[in-house]
Write a protein that holds these residues in place. Structure first.
Motif, PDB file in Angstrom:
ATOM      1  N   ALA A  88       0.849  -1.193   0.000  1.00 45.87           N
ATOM      2  CA  ALA A  88       0.000   0.000   0.000  1.00 45.87           C
ATOM      3  C   ALA A  88       0.884   1.243   0.000  1.00 45.87           C
ATOM      4  O   ALA A  88       2.026   1.212   0.463  1.00 45.87           O
ATOM      5  N   LEU A  89       0.328   2.320  -0.529  1.00 41.46           N
ATOM      6  CA  LEU A  89       0.949   3.638  -0.392  1.00 41.46           C
ATOM      7  C   LEU A  89       0.368   4.253   0.870  1.00 41.46           C
ATOM      8  O   LEU A  89      -0.855   4.412   0.993  1.00 41.46           O
ATOM      9  N   VAL A  90       1.227   4.566   1.825  1.00 41.44           N
ATOM     10  CA  VAL A  90       0.761   5.105   3.098  1.00 41.44           C
ATOM     11  C   VAL A  90       1.362   6.481   3.330  1.00 41.44           C
ATOM     12  O   VAL A  90       2.396   6.835   2.767  1.00 41.44           O
ATOM     13  N   ARG A  91       0.694   7.238   4.188  1.00 39.92           N
ATOM     14  CA  ARG A  91       1.142   8.601   4.504  1.00 39.92           C
ATOM     15  C   ARG A  91       1.077   8.817   6.010  1.00 39.92           C
ATOM     16  O   ARG A  91       0.162   8.321   6.680  1.00 39.92           O
ATOM     17  N   ALA A  92       2.054   9.541   6.521  1.00 38.19           N
ATOM     18  CA  ALA A  92       2.062   9.864   7.942  1.00 38.19           C
ATOM     19  C   ALA A  92       0.899  10.781   8.280  1.00 38.19           C
ATOM     20  O   ALA A  92       0.522  11.660   7.497  1.00 38.19           O
ATOM     21  N   ILE A  93       0.295  10.561   9.428  1.00 35.51           N
ATOM     22  CA  ILE A  93      -0.776  11.419   9.903  1.00 35.51           C
ATOM     23  C   ILE A  93      -0.139  12.624  10.590  1.00 35.51           C
ATOM     24  O   ILE A  93       0.536  12.500  11.607  1.00 35.51           O
ATOM     25  N   GLY A  94      -0.306  13.801  10.002  1.00 35.03           N
ATOM     26  CA  GLY A  94       0.358  14.994  10.519  1.00 35.03           C
ATOM     27  C   GLY A  94       1.669  15.217   9.791  1.00 35.03           C
ATOM     28  O   GLY A  94       2.231  14.322   9.179  1.00 35.03           O
ATOM     29  N   SER A  95       2.182  16.430   9.839  1.00 35.46           N
ATOM     30  CA  SER A  95       3.417  16.768   9.144  1.00 35.46           C
ATOM     31  C   SER A  95       4.624  16.545  10.042  1.00 35.46           C
ATOM     32  O   SER A  95       4.519  16.529  11.266  1.00 35.46           O
ATOM     33  N   GLY A  96       5.779  16.379   9.421  1.00 36.11           N
ATOM     34  CA  GLY A  96       7.010  16.179  10.167  1.00 36.11           C
ATOM     35  C   GLY A  96       8.199  16.578   9.326  1.00 36.11           C
ATOM     36  O   GLY A  96       8.068  17.242   8.292  1.00 36.11           O
ATOM     37  N   GLU A  97       9.391  16.130   9.732  1.00 39.56           N
ATOM     38  CA  GLU A  97      10.603  16.491   9.017  1.00 39.56           C
ATOM     39  C   GLU A  97      10.631  15.932   7.600  1.00 39.56           C
ATOM     40  O   GLU A  97      11.288  16.475   6.732  1.00 39.56           O
ATOM     41  N   GLY A  98       9.903  14.841   7.375  1.00 37.98           N
ATOM     42  CA  GLY A  98       9.922  14.220   6.055  1.00 37.98           C
ATOM     43  C   GLY A  98       8.896  14.769   5.092  1.00 37.98           C
ATOM     44  O   GLY A  98       8.673  14.180   4.027  1.00 37.98           O
ATOM     45  N   ALA A  99       8.269  15.870   5.402  1.00 38.87           N
ATOM     46  CA  ALA A  99       7.229  16.427   4.542  1.00 38.87           C
ATOM     47  C   ALA A  99       7.752  16.653   3.128  1.00 38.87           C
ATOM     48  O   ALA A  99       8.849  17.163   2.940  1.00 38.87           O
ATOM     49  N   GLY A 100       6.963  16.253   2.155  1.00 39.21           N
ATOM     50  CA  GLY A 100       7.346  16.429   0.760  1.00 39.21           C
ATOM     51  C   GLY A 100       8.161  15.301   0.181  1.00 39.21           C
ATOM     52  O   GLY A 100       8.503  15.311  -0.998  1.00 39.21           O
ATOM     53  N   LYS A 101       8.484  14.295   0.995  1.00 36.09           N
ATOM     54  CA  LYS A 101       9.312  13.175   0.541  1.00 36.09           C
ATOM     55  C   LYS A 101       8.526  11.869   0.596  1.00 36.09           C
ATOM     56  O   LYS A 101       7.831  11.606   1.582  1.00 36.09           O
ATOM     57  N   VAL A 102       8.677  11.062  -0.444  1.00 39.80           N
ATOM     58  CA  VAL A 102       8.079   9.733  -0.467  1.00 39.80           C
ATOM     59  C   VAL A 102       9.196   8.718  -0.701  1.00 39.80           C
ATOM     60  O   VAL A 102      10.045   8.906  -1.570  1.00 39.80           O
ATOM     61  N   GLY A 103       9.208   7.663   0.098  1.00 40.97           N
ATOM     62  CA  GLY A 103      10.220   6.627  -0.036  1.00 40.97           C
ATOM     63  C   GLY A 103       9.684   5.419  -0.778  1.00 40.97           C
ATOM     64  O   GLY A 103       8.541   5.002  -0.548  1.00 40.97           O
ATOM     65  N   VAL A 104      10.505   4.860  -1.670  1.00 43.36           N
ATOM     66  CA  VAL A 104      10.108   3.669  -2.422  1.00 43.36           C
ATOM     67  C   VAL A 104      11.321   2.780  -2.668  1.00 43.36           C
ATOM     68  O   VAL A 104      12.453   3.264  -2.728  1.00 43.36           O
ATOM     69  N   GLN A 105      11.085   1.507  -2.780  1.00 40.49           N
ATOM     70  CA  GLN A 105      12.075   0.614  -3.378  1.00 40.49           C
ATOM     71  C   GLN A 105      11.883   0.747  -4.874  1.00 40.49           C
ATOM     72  O   GLN A 105      10.757   0.801  -5.362  1.00 40.49           O
ATOM     73  N   ARG A 106      12.957   0.841  -5.627  1.00 39.26           N
ATOM     74  CA  ARG A 106      12.874   1.229  -7.035  1.00 39.26           C
ATOM     75  C   ARG A 106      11.878   0.380  -7.837  1.00 39.26           C
ATOM     76  O   ARG A 106      11.167   0.892  -8.704  1.00 39.26           O
ATOM     77  N   ALA A 107      11.819  -0.914  -7.554  1.00 40.51           N
ATOM     78  CA  ALA A 107      10.917  -1.779  -8.324  1.00 40.51           C
ATOM     79  C   ALA A 107       9.447  -1.499  -8.038  1.00 40.51           C
ATOM     80  O   ALA A 107       8.581  -1.928  -8.791  1.00 40.51           O
ATOM     81  N   ALA A 140       5.580   9.850   3.187  1.00 34.33           N
ATOM     82  CA  ALA A 140       4.809   8.741   2.630  1.00 34.33           C
ATOM     83  C   ALA A 140       5.756   7.679   2.095  1.00 34.33           C
ATOM     84  O   ALA A 140       6.968   7.894   1.973  1.00 34.33           O
ATOM     85  N   GLY A 141       5.200   6.530   1.742  1.00 33.49           N
ATOM     86  CA  GLY A 141       6.022   5.471   1.184  1.00 33.49           C
ATOM     87  C   GLY A 141       5.183   4.297   0.698  1.00 33.49           C
ATOM     88  O   GLY A 141       4.044   4.112   1.135  1.00 33.49           O
ATOM     89  N   VAL A 142       5.754   3.537  -0.228  1.00 32.86           N
ATOM     90  CA  VAL A 142       5.141   2.295  -0.682  1.00 32.86           C
ATOM     91  C   VAL A 142       5.719   1.181   0.181  1.00 32.86           C
ATOM     92  O   VAL A 142       6.921   0.891   0.117  1.00 32.86           O
ATOM     93  N   VAL A 143       4.859   0.569   0.994  1.00 34.30           N
ATOM     94  CA  VAL A 143       5.307  -0.392   1.999  1.00 34.30           C
ATOM     95  C   VAL A 143       4.360  -1.591   2.035  1.00 34.30           C
ATOM     96  O   VAL A 143       3.364  -1.638   1.314  1.00 34.30           O
ATOM     97  N   PHE A 144       4.669  -2.547   2.898  1.00 35.62           N
ATOM     98  CA  PHE A 144       3.759  -3.659   3.108  1.00 35.62           C
ATOM     99  C   PHE A 144       2.524  -3.156   3.844  1.00 35.62           C
ATOM    100  O   PHE A 144       2.618  -2.356   4.786  1.00 35.62           O
ATOM    101  N   ALA A 145       1.353  -3.635   3.424  1.00 33.34           N
ATOM    102  CA  ALA A 145       0.104  -3.188   4.039  1.00 33.34           C
ATOM    103  C   ALA A 145       0.077  -3.484   5.535  1.00 33.34           C
ATOM    104  O   ALA A 145      -0.539  -2.748   6.312  1.00 33.34           O
TER     105      ALA A 145
END
Length: 206
Positions: A88-107, A140-145
């Motif tokens: 799933a693509l998930v997002r943090a609830i509330g803003s933090g230091e990582g705002a504006g960044k999404v992490g993914v494994q390239r595949a 945010a990031g693409v991670v395991f559900a």
């Protein structure tokens, strides 16, 4: 006892699929699994006889490099398809230091729409993306559900992805092809081929 190696840590998608592969062959109790941080380490261990087989996802960014680099010392001995762990693509609830960044494994970067984040950061594994989210490095990031379910107070699912069925490669030291295509002639898709050819013949198709 046979030794199979793949990309770790425990709980990684490679580890998950390897366990399913060994169970499908009925040899899980007669094997041990060794996990490596990168595929070059896994390939060298296979070539040195420290492992008997190595599993790699065919769409992993390093697949072509590994196959080519070690082509004279290790060979593809099997290939199969398997669903991944649900994602799933998930997002943090509330803003933090990582705002504006999404992490993914390239595949996984094309599994969801990432256009809402100006900065896409590539990690070597999905588990590394999860660690980055937990540490607040990404919004945010693409991670395991399962990650979102386990941390529902901190993250929300904004796009369910589900399980992705990928092709997987098994490497060994002894070739099995004997210069010909090695094909499972009674596979589900082989039966599908015959059924479609039969239907086409009945209707005069080519």
């Amino acid at each position: 006892m046979l030794t199979f190696s793949t990309l770790g840590l425990e709980g990684s998608n490679h580890h998950f699929v390897l366990q399913r592969y060994l169970a499908a062959h009925g040899i899980a109790d007669a094997t041990r699994i060794v996990l490596f941080d990168d595929f070059h380490s896994g390939a060298r261990a296979l070539i040195a006889g420290e492992a008997d087989y190595l599993l790699q996802c065919a769409v992993h960014p390093a697949a072509a490099e590994i196959t080519g680099t070690y082509r004279t010392a290790m060979v593809v001995v099997d290939a199969f398809i398997s669903p991944s762990r649900p994602m799933a693509l998930v997002r943090a609830i509330g803003s933090g230091e990582g705002a504006g960044k999404v992490g993914v494994q390239r595949a996984t970067q094309n599994y969801a729409d990432l256009s809402a984040w100006p900065t896409v950061v590539h990690e070597p594994t999905v588990l590394a993306v999860q660690a980055g989210l937990a540490e607040g490095r990404y919004e945010a990031g693409v991670v395991f559900a399962s990650f979102a379910a386990a941390h529902a107070e901190r993250f929300e699912v904004i796009e369910p992805i589900g399980a992705i069925c990928d092709a997987w490669i098994v490497y060994g030291r002894e070739a099995v092809d004997e210069g010909r295509a090695v094909v499972w002639k009674d596979s589900p898709v082989a039966r599908q081929y015959r059924e479609r050819i039969g239907r086409s013949s009945k209707h005069g198709g080519s």
